[in-house]
Design a protein around this motif. Structure first.
Motif, PDB file in Angstrom:
ATOM      1  N   TYR A  17       1.098  -1.292   0.395  1.00  0.00           N
ATOM      2  CA  TYR A  17       0.191   0.249   0.176  1.00  0.00           C
ATOM      3  C   TYR A  17       0.476   1.929  -0.010  1.00  0.00           C
ATOM      4  CZ  TYR A  17      -3.197   3.330   1.179  1.00  0.00           C
ATOM      5  OH  TYR A  17      -4.208   4.933   0.901  1.00  0.00           O
ATOM      6  N   ILE A  21      -0.214   3.833  -3.021  1.00  0.00           N
ATOM      7  CA  ILE A  21      -0.700   4.596  -3.133  1.00  0.00           C
ATOM      8  C   ILE A  21      -0.535   6.509  -3.750  1.00  0.00           C
ATOM      9  CG2 ILE A  21      -0.208   5.981  -0.422  1.00  0.00           C
ATOM     10  CD1 ILE A  21      -3.692   5.178  -1.976  1.00  0.00           C
ATOM     11  N   TYR A  28      -0.938  13.118  -3.259  1.00  0.00           N
ATOM     12  CA  TYR A  28      -0.993  12.728  -1.954  1.00  0.00           C
ATOM     13  C   TYR A  28      -0.416  12.789  -0.774  1.00  0.00           C
ATOM     14  CZ  TYR A  28      -1.322   9.189   1.645  1.00  0.00           C
ATOM     15  OH  TYR A  28      -1.800   8.038   2.455  1.00  0.00           O
ATOM     16  N   GLY A  53     -10.549   4.558   9.104  1.00  0.00           N
ATOM     17  CA  GLY A  53      -9.771   3.453   8.264  1.00  0.00           C
ATOM     18  C   GLY A  53      -8.645   3.841   7.338  1.00  0.00           C
ATOM     19  N   ALA A  54      -7.537   3.919   8.405  1.00  0.00           N
ATOM     20  CA  ALA A  54      -6.690   5.172   8.564  1.00  0.00           C
ATOM     21  C   ALA A  54      -5.871   4.118   7.817  1.00  0.00           C
ATOM     22  CB  ALA A  54      -5.739   4.793  10.160  1.00  0.00           C
ATOM     23  N   PHE A  75      -7.935   3.204  13.179  1.00  0.00           N
ATOM     24  CA  PHE A  75      -9.482   2.595  12.997  1.00  0.00           C
ATOM     25  C   PHE A  75      -9.301   2.134  11.829  1.00  0.00           C
ATOM     26  CE2 PHE A  75     -13.802   1.248  12.969  1.00  0.00           C
ATOM     27  CZ  PHE A  75     -14.675   1.040  14.259  1.00  0.00           C
ATOM     28  N   MET A  81      -3.526  -4.922   7.595  1.00  0.00           N
ATOM     29  CA  MET A  81      -3.554  -2.495   7.413  1.00  0.00           C
ATOM     30  C   MET A  81      -2.895  -2.563   8.788  1.00  0.00           C
ATOM     31  SD  MET A  81      -3.730  -0.966   4.837  1.00  0.00           S
ATOM     32  CE  MET A  81      -4.916  -1.108   2.950  1.00  0.00           C
ATOM     33  N   PHE A 103     -16.729   1.158  10.674  1.00  0.00           N
ATOM     34  CA  PHE A 103     -16.550   2.426  11.692  1.00  0.00           C
ATOM     35  C   PHE A 103     -18.161   2.846  10.677  1.00  0.00           C
ATOM     36  CE2 PHE A 103     -14.309   4.311   7.720  1.00  0.00           C
ATOM     37  CZ  PHE A 103     -15.103   4.121   6.574  1.00  0.00           C
ATOM     38  N   LEU A 119      -9.461   8.682   2.180  1.00  0.00           N
ATOM     39  CA  LEU A 119     -10.003   7.374   1.435  1.00  0.00           C
ATOM     40  C   LEU A 119     -11.201   6.404   1.567  1.00  0.00           C
ATOM     41  CD1 LEU A 119      -5.718   7.413  -0.267  1.00  0.00           C
ATOM     42  CD2 LEU A 119      -9.017   9.037  -1.193  1.00  0.00           C
ATOM     43  N   ALA A 120     -11.208   6.437   2.793  1.00  0.00           N
ATOM     44  CA  ALA A 120     -12.283   5.559   3.439  1.00  0.00           C
ATOM     45  C   ALA A 120     -14.210   5.336   3.218  1.00  0.00           C
ATOM     46  CB  ALA A 120     -12.211   5.416   4.915  1.00  0.00           C
ATOM     47  N   HIS A 123     -16.746   3.979   0.520  1.00  0.00           N
ATOM     48  CA  HIS A 123     -16.670   2.805   0.401  1.00  0.00           C
ATOM     49  C   HIS A 123     -18.725   2.695   0.713  1.00  0.00           C
ATOM     50  CE1 HIS A 123     -13.046   1.438  -0.669  1.00  0.00           C
ATOM     51  NE2 HIS A 123     -13.013   1.882  -0.002  1.00  0.00           N
ATOM     52  N   ARG A 149     -10.856  12.953   3.309  1.00  0.00           N
ATOM     53  CA  ARG A 149      -9.938  13.730   2.070  1.00  0.00           C
ATOM     54  C   ARG A 149     -10.279  11.986   1.847  1.00  0.00           C
ATOM     55  NH1 ARG A 149      -4.301  11.872   1.933  1.00  0.00           N
ATOM     56  NH2 ARG A 149      -3.656  10.574   3.277  1.00  0.00           N
TER      57      ARG A 149
HETATM   58  C1  LIG Z   1      -7.555   3.733   0.366  1.00  0.00           C
HETATM   59  S1  LIG Z   1      -6.946   2.993   2.501  1.00  0.00           S
HETATM   60  C2  LIG Z   1      -7.324   4.639   2.719  1.00  0.00           C
HETATM   61  C3  LIG Z   1      -5.949   4.132   4.016  1.00  0.00           C
HETATM   62  C4  LIG Z   1      -5.287   6.091   4.310  1.00  0.00           C
HETATM   63  N1  LIG Z   1      -6.206   6.605   5.346  1.00  0.00           N
HETATM   64  C5  LIG Z   1      -5.276   6.215   3.677  1.00  0.00           C
HETATM   65  O1  LIG Z   1      -5.364   7.776   3.580  1.00  0.00           O
HETATM   66  O2  LIG Z   1      -4.456   6.476   2.524  1.00  0.00           O
HETATM   67  C6  LIG Z   1      -8.548   2.401   2.449  1.00  0.00           C
HETATM   68  C7  LIG Z   1      -8.877   1.888   4.116  1.00  0.00           C
HETATM   69  O3  LIG Z   1     -10.589   2.326   4.634  1.00  0.00           O
HETATM   70  C8  LIG Z   1     -11.247   0.705   5.459  1.00  0.00           C
HETATM   71  N2  LIG Z   1     -12.419   1.093   5.560  1.00  0.00           N
HETATM   72  C9  LIG Z   1     -12.488   1.217   4.222  1.00  0.00           C
HETATM   73  N3  LIG Z   1     -13.806   0.901   4.486  1.00  0.00           N
HETATM   74  C10 LIG Z   1     -14.322   1.014   6.562  1.00  0.00           C
HETATM   75  C11 LIG Z   1     -14.943   0.324   7.149  1.00  0.00           C
HETATM   76  N4  LIG Z   1     -16.828   0.839   6.881  1.00  0.00           N
HETATM   77  N5  LIG Z   1     -14.819   0.338   8.056  1.00  0.00           N
HETATM   78  C12 LIG Z   1     -13.548   0.343   8.868  1.00  0.00           C
HETATM   79  N6  LIG Z   1     -12.322   0.509   7.875  1.00  0.00           N
HETATM   80  C13 LIG Z   1     -13.212   1.167   6.462  1.00  0.00           C
HETATM   81  C14 LIG Z   1      -9.783  -0.036   4.551  1.00  0.00           C
HETATM   82  O4  LIG Z   1      -9.457  -1.441   4.720  1.00  0.00           O
HETATM   83  C15 LIG Z   1      -8.622   0.640   4.104  1.00  0.00           C
HETATM   84  O5  LIG Z   1      -7.725   0.019   4.938  1.00  0.00           O
END
Ligand SMILES: C[S@@+](CC[C@H](N)C(=O)[O-])C[C@H]1O[C@@H](n2cnc3c(N)ncnc32)[C@H](O)[C@@H]1O
Length: 227
Positions: A17, A21, A28, A53-54, A75, A81, A103, A119-120, A123, A149
């Motif tokens: 990752y 990224i 970024y 979504g760390a 979290f 991850m 979350f 970036l979380a 979803h 973000r």
């Molecule tokens: C693209 S990564 C982003 C990592 C970091 N925050 C960044 O900005 O680079 C997205 C992360 O969000 C987490 N994620 C997505 N949906 C989630 C949810 N509903 N609950 C917890 N984690 C979530 C994924 O497991 C993944 O590790």
């Protein structure tokens, strides 16, 4: 794609990752500078931070470095991850804690002065985002700052298409298979526009809601909890 399938994707992506990224997300690193500039706290403030979504903890580490008294909860739903986050950033000791969870459904605590999410949240669908914004509003202290973000759509379908084309060119120029990534994006992601999300934040009760930075289909936006 359901959340379990998305989690599995991130479990696998965890191992590369941190390099990947930068090739996928334009500007970024610049986004981290913007996020730091937007936090008016004293550098030595004893702030309680949630990183939703760390992932591997890149953003958590930026904050822990900039605010030496801050404590961050990283979290994330993906175990791999969080394992990498733990390995990379063990030097922060007890200032960095990890919690695995979803979350959208699980408790992520309260009393936060700052919540960041990178970036979380894209979803979640529109209803899921609105629910999360309400949950965040009730988990933060008066004066608390929320900074998101994320990947977003344009204000119109034509703009969305234009941004997505330019984003694909960025990935391709970095040697990535833009067609494959774009297909994953179509399957996994449910981005909303900045306009919709700032409206939902205001409806949840946040004040000073705004979009602070934007480049194509990437944006940093958020609000504060009224005092
Ligand atoms: C693209 S990564 C982003 C990592 C970091 N925050 C960044 O900005 O680079 C997205 C992360 O969000 C987490 N994620 C997505 N949906 C989630 C949810 N509903 N609950 C917890 N984690 C979530 C994924 O497991 C993944 O590790």
């Amino acid at each position: 794609m359901n959340l379990d399938a998305i989690r599995e994707q991130f479990e696998q992506r965890a191992f590369n990752y941190d390099g990947l990224i930068f090739r996928l997300i334009p500007r970024y690193r610049e986004q981290h500078d913007v996020i730091l500039h937007l936090i008016p706290s004293e550098t030595n403030a004893n702030i309680k931070v949630l990183d939703l979504g760390a992932g591997t903890g890149i953003l958590s580490a930026v904050l822990l470095s900039a605010f030496p008294q801050a404590k961050v909860l990283a979290f994330d739903m993906a175990e791999n991850m969080l394992k990498i986050c733990q390995t990379n950033f063990s030097a922060f000791g007890e200032r960095l804690t990890l919690q695995q969870g979803n979350f959208a459904e699980d408790d992520f605590g309260s009393g936060y002065d700052l919540v960041v999410s990178g970036l979380a949240i894209h979803h979640l669908d529109s209803a899921g985002k609105q629910e999360l914004f309400h949950k965040l509003f009730h988990s933060m202290n008066p004066g608390g700052i929320l900074l998101i973000r994320d990947i977003v759509t344009g204000a119109t379908p034509r703009l969305t298409e234009q941004y997505e084309q330019l984003w694909r060119q960025y990935m391709k120029a970095n040697g990535e298979d833009d067609a494959a990534w774009f297909q994953k994006y179509l399957e996994e992601d449910i981005p909303s526009s900045v306009e919709e999300q700032t409206k939902w934040l205001a409806e949840a009760g946040f004040a000073d809601v705004g979009c602070h930075w934007r480049y194509l289909n990437f944006a940093i936006f958020g609000g504060v909890i009224p005092r």
